[in-house]
Write a protein that holds these residues in place. Sequence first.
Motif, PDB file in Angstrom:
ATOM      1  N   ILE A 102      51.195  35.810  39.688  1.00 53.76           N
ATOM      2  CA  ILE A 102      52.169  36.899  39.789  1.00 53.76           C
ATOM      3  C   ILE A 102      51.473  38.104  40.410  1.00 53.76           C
ATOM      4  CG2 ILE A 102      53.700  38.420  38.472  1.00 53.76           C
ATOM      5  CD1 ILE A 102      53.747  36.265  36.309  1.00 53.76           C
ATOM      6  N   ASN A 103      52.190  38.768  41.297  1.00 50.08           N
ATOM      7  CA  ASN A 103      51.616  39.930  41.991  1.00 50.08           C
ATOM      8  C   ASN A 103      51.130  40.977  40.988  1.00 50.08           C
ATOM      9  OD1 ASN A 103      50.935  41.392  44.367  1.00 50.08           O
ATOM     10  ND2 ASN A 103      52.777  42.630  44.129  1.00 50.08           N
ATOM     11  N   GLN A 144      30.859  37.521  34.398  1.00 53.40           N
ATOM     12  CA  GLN A 144      32.212  37.840  33.944  1.00 53.40           C
ATOM     13  C   GLN A 144      32.952  38.485  35.105  1.00 53.40           C
ATOM     14  OE1 GLN A 144      32.727  40.749  30.785  1.00 53.40           O
ATOM     15  NE2 GLN A 144      34.453  39.585  29.949  1.00 53.40           N
ATOM     16  N   LEU A 145      34.023  37.826  35.523  1.00 56.67           N
ATOM     17  CA  LEU A 145      34.769  38.279  36.700  1.00 56.67           C
ATOM     18  C   LEU A 145      36.151  38.753  36.284  1.00 56.67           C
ATOM     19  CD1 LEU A 145      33.964  35.348  39.169  1.00 56.67           C
ATOM     20  CD2 LEU A 145      32.719  37.505  38.887  1.00 56.67           C
ATOM     21  N   SER A 146      36.578  39.836  36.899  1.00 60.44           N
ATOM     22  CA  SER A 146      37.955  40.290  36.787  1.00 60.44           C
ATOM     23  C   SER A 146      38.671  39.870  38.069  1.00 60.44           C
ATOM     24  CB  SER A 146      38.013  41.813  36.611  1.00 60.44           C
ATOM     25  OG  SER A 146      39.332  42.283  36.760  1.00 60.44           O
ATOM     26  N   ILE A 147      39.806  39.182  37.926  1.00 56.12           N
ATOM     27  CA  ILE A 147      40.546  38.693  39.092  1.00 56.12           C
ATOM     28  C   ILE A 147      41.919  39.344  39.128  1.00 56.12           C
ATOM     29  CG2 ILE A 147      41.511  36.651  40.231  1.00 56.12           C
ATOM     30  CD1 ILE A 147      39.312  35.008  38.973  1.00 56.12           C
ATOM     31  N   VAL A 148      42.218  40.043  40.229  1.00 56.27           N
ATOM     32  CA  VAL A 148      43.523  40.681  40.441  1.00 56.27           C
ATOM     33  C   VAL A 148      44.258  39.899  41.511  1.00 56.27           C
ATOM     34  CG1 VAL A 148      44.741  42.797  41.066  1.00 56.27           C
ATOM     35  CG2 VAL A 148      42.568  42.931  39.807  1.00 56.27           C
ATOM     36  N   VAL A 149      45.509  39.553  41.219  1.00 56.26           N
ATOM     37  CA  VAL A 149      46.317  38.753  42.150  1.00 56.26           C
ATOM     38  C   VAL A 149      47.136  39.673  43.044  1.00 56.26           C
ATOM     39  CG1 VAL A 149      48.139  37.018  42.354  1.00 56.26           C
ATOM     40  CG2 VAL A 149      46.453  36.870  40.487  1.00 56.26           C
ATOM     41  N   LYS A 150      47.075  39.417  44.362  1.00 58.37           N
ATOM     42  CA  LYS A 150      47.912  40.119  45.330  1.00 58.37           C
ATOM     43  C   LYS A 150      48.688  39.062  46.119  1.00 58.37           C
ATOM     44  CE  LYS A 150      46.551  44.340  44.430  1.00 58.37           C
ATOM     45  NZ  LYS A 150      47.491  45.336  43.865  1.00 58.37           N
ATOM     46  N   VAL A 151      50.014  39.083  46.015  1.00 58.27           N
ATOM     47  CA  VAL A 151      50.861  38.103  46.696  1.00 58.27           C
ATOM     48  C   VAL A 151      51.489  38.763  47.926  1.00 58.27           C
ATOM     49  CG1 VAL A 151      52.851  36.575  46.510  1.00 58.27           C
ATOM     50  CG2 VAL A 151      51.347  36.929  44.531  1.00 58.27           C
ATOM     51  N   LEU A 152      51.239  38.167  49.093  1.00 66.28           N
ATOM     52  CA  LEU A 152      51.785  38.684  50.352  1.00 66.28           C
ATOM     53  C   LEU A 152      52.854  37.707  50.838  1.00 66.28           C
ATOM     54  CD1 LEU A 152      51.652  40.766  52.661  1.00 66.28           C
ATOM     55  CD2 LEU A 152      49.930  39.313  53.750  1.00 66.28           C
ATOM     56  N   SER A 153      54.094  38.154  50.832  1.00 63.36           N
ATOM     57  CA  SER A 153      55.216  37.287  51.230  1.00 63.36           C
ATOM     58  C   SER A 153      55.646  37.644  52.641  1.00 63.36           C
ATOM     59  CB  SER A 153      56.395  37.454  50.270  1.00 63.36           C
ATOM     60  OG  SER A 153      56.044  37.023  48.975  1.00 63.36           O
ATOM     61  N   THR A 154      55.315  36.773  53.580  1.00 62.38           N
ATOM     62  CA  THR A 154      55.785  36.900  54.970  1.00 62.38           C
ATOM     63  C   THR A 154      56.514  35.601  55.295  1.00 62.38           C
ATOM     64  OG1 THR A 154      53.628  36.070  55.714  1.00 62.38           O
ATOM     65  CG2 THR A 154      53.909  38.462  55.598  1.00 62.38           C
ATOM     66  N   GLU A 155      56.251  35.052  56.476  1.00 63.60           N
ATOM     67  CA  GLU A 155      56.850  33.749  56.777  1.00 63.60           C
ATOM     68  C   GLU A 155      56.315  32.698  55.820  1.00 63.60           C
ATOM     69  OE1 GLU A 155      56.145  32.839  60.815  1.00 63.60           O
ATOM     70  OE2 GLU A 155      57.318  34.505  61.588  1.00 63.60           O
ATOM     71  N   ASP A 156      55.004  32.798  55.555  1.00 63.76           N
ATOM     72  CA  ASP A 156      54.367  31.933  54.562  1.00 63.76           C
ATOM     73  C   ASP A 156      53.778  32.815  53.465  1.00 63.76           C
ATOM     74  OD1 ASP A 156      54.805  29.499  55.997  1.00 63.76           O
ATOM     75  OD2 ASP A 156      53.196  30.143  57.357  1.00 63.76           O
TER      76      ASP A 156
END
Length: 570
Positions: A57-58, A70-82
């Motif tokens: 989820i974005n 220990q890693l922090s992971i942030v999700v960035k969702v880019l919605s274009t054609e794909d």
Amino acid sequence: MTVASIGSIIRSFVDGVIALNEQREILWHDIKEDIPINISKGMTISSFMECDNKHFINNETFLLDLNGKQLSIVVKVLSTEDTIIFLCLKDLTNETTNMEERLYCLEKIIDSLDEGVMMSNSEGEITLYNEAQEKMEGLISQNIIGKHLWSVYNYNPQYSEHKHTIKTGKPIFSRYRAHSTINGIPKYVNYSTYPIQKDGKTISVFSLSTNESKLKDRLHQTIEQKRQANVTHQEKVHSKNGTIFTFNDIKGKSLVLLDLIKEAQNVSIHNADTLIVGETGTGKELFAQSMHNHSPRANKPFVAINCAAIPENLLESTLFGTVKGAFTGATDQIGLFEYAQDGTLFLDEINSMPITLQTKLMRVLQERLVRKVGSNDVAPVKCTIISACNEDPEKLIAENKMRIDLFYRIAHTSLYIPPLRERIEDVHFFINYFLDTYQRKLAKSVPILSNSLQKSLLQYSWPGNIRELEHMIENLIIRVPENATAIEVNHLPSYMRGKILVVHSTTSFEESNEIKRPLKKIFKSSEKQLIETTLVQSNWNVSQAAQKLGITRQSLQYHIKKHDLEKPTI
């Protein structure tokens, strides 16, 4: 823009970026070398993290432990054609270590401060208590950390300032009181309390305390050295500031008196308006002058007025001043509030002031502005006000002889001077002191007091207090014949002889001392317990409790304050 170009921009802000397609396949990656991830283009993300069923989820953030990192992971969702999913990696390992080191350093800094620091959480539990606070209050942090404030300081949670600050989110500035005692001595500190807020919510409260004893000692020394350098004992100096007394002139050896002198010295440093309560002859003006000379304003004027000695119309113009034409015969005259400048104005027997004038005085004290009679102009009041009354203020208020709002204006701090009958140690002291003083003054040697007379004097109630005792000793020395072998009862002035003989015939000294002074009998062992028990039995009716204890109401209030006793709430 391509996936690589977008990923490169993101990479400049984080420690690693992985770009995925909707099938969780890696399209591109750029990761800092010391992060142990072995991946390549075309692999699925599940090859190094378990996320087969995960729906990214974005702006979602989650943590990942990977080979000691220990890693922090942030999700960035880019919605274009794909749809492209960017996983933005941040290495928290060093950050965590740095935070621990930073916290350690901050704790060391707090412990090195001269100011005391105490912090509590939203439940009122003490979470921080530094070394300076330990020294000020005589407590040990390891014994109180995690405990509620009210259990440590033994008070009702309803009166907790930290709890109040948690609730209101507002700081409390410049309080001066003792929360703890060391060897029976209250440890006064000046402190302010502040809220700690996060996201609009108060999560903790801390107090900063300063122990002013060293500063006061230096200030006391400076004031005293300056006075000694400029003034001899004989010229103590009306012409300089209007006083003749300092704390060195207050004589006596009772613990109550010694505690009162310390309290008065502390109060005088703060320039607080003060009400001194004491019966006639207890030395109220002596205390007032001593407080002035012990204060930072010692080189400023001390101006005294007896409110009972001046008619109402003259008292108003004397205090406030007049302008020419205000009434018949009025001239331009400065009032005592202005005349005192930055010094001290002493209003003696303020309880004798008419109610109508009390209203005007209250406004002056409230606004710190004075208006001359007949004028529309105002002048600032810069002086400190010390007032004195010879009756119980609560009794005066109940009888409508004193306005309650005036009482609160003049009694920012109050001092109670116990009568001489409640200080048997001082009666004995003053008998010897005045005998020595007046023998030297009158150049006459006299024999000792007989046992009978000495017991009678110790038993007498001394309604005129020290002044009456001094007058009586002076009369004795004048009246006793040179050939007398002892000073006897018949050497007393006739008016005194009658009163003392009546008391002596009523009860013995031992019986009188036992009945009237139960506090002195148990002073060192269970005074606090007796007072508290009596108050509870009297349902905290101070007048009834004082009567049971055989002391005055004012004296009981002094002991209640001394022992930090508070009426419990239901």
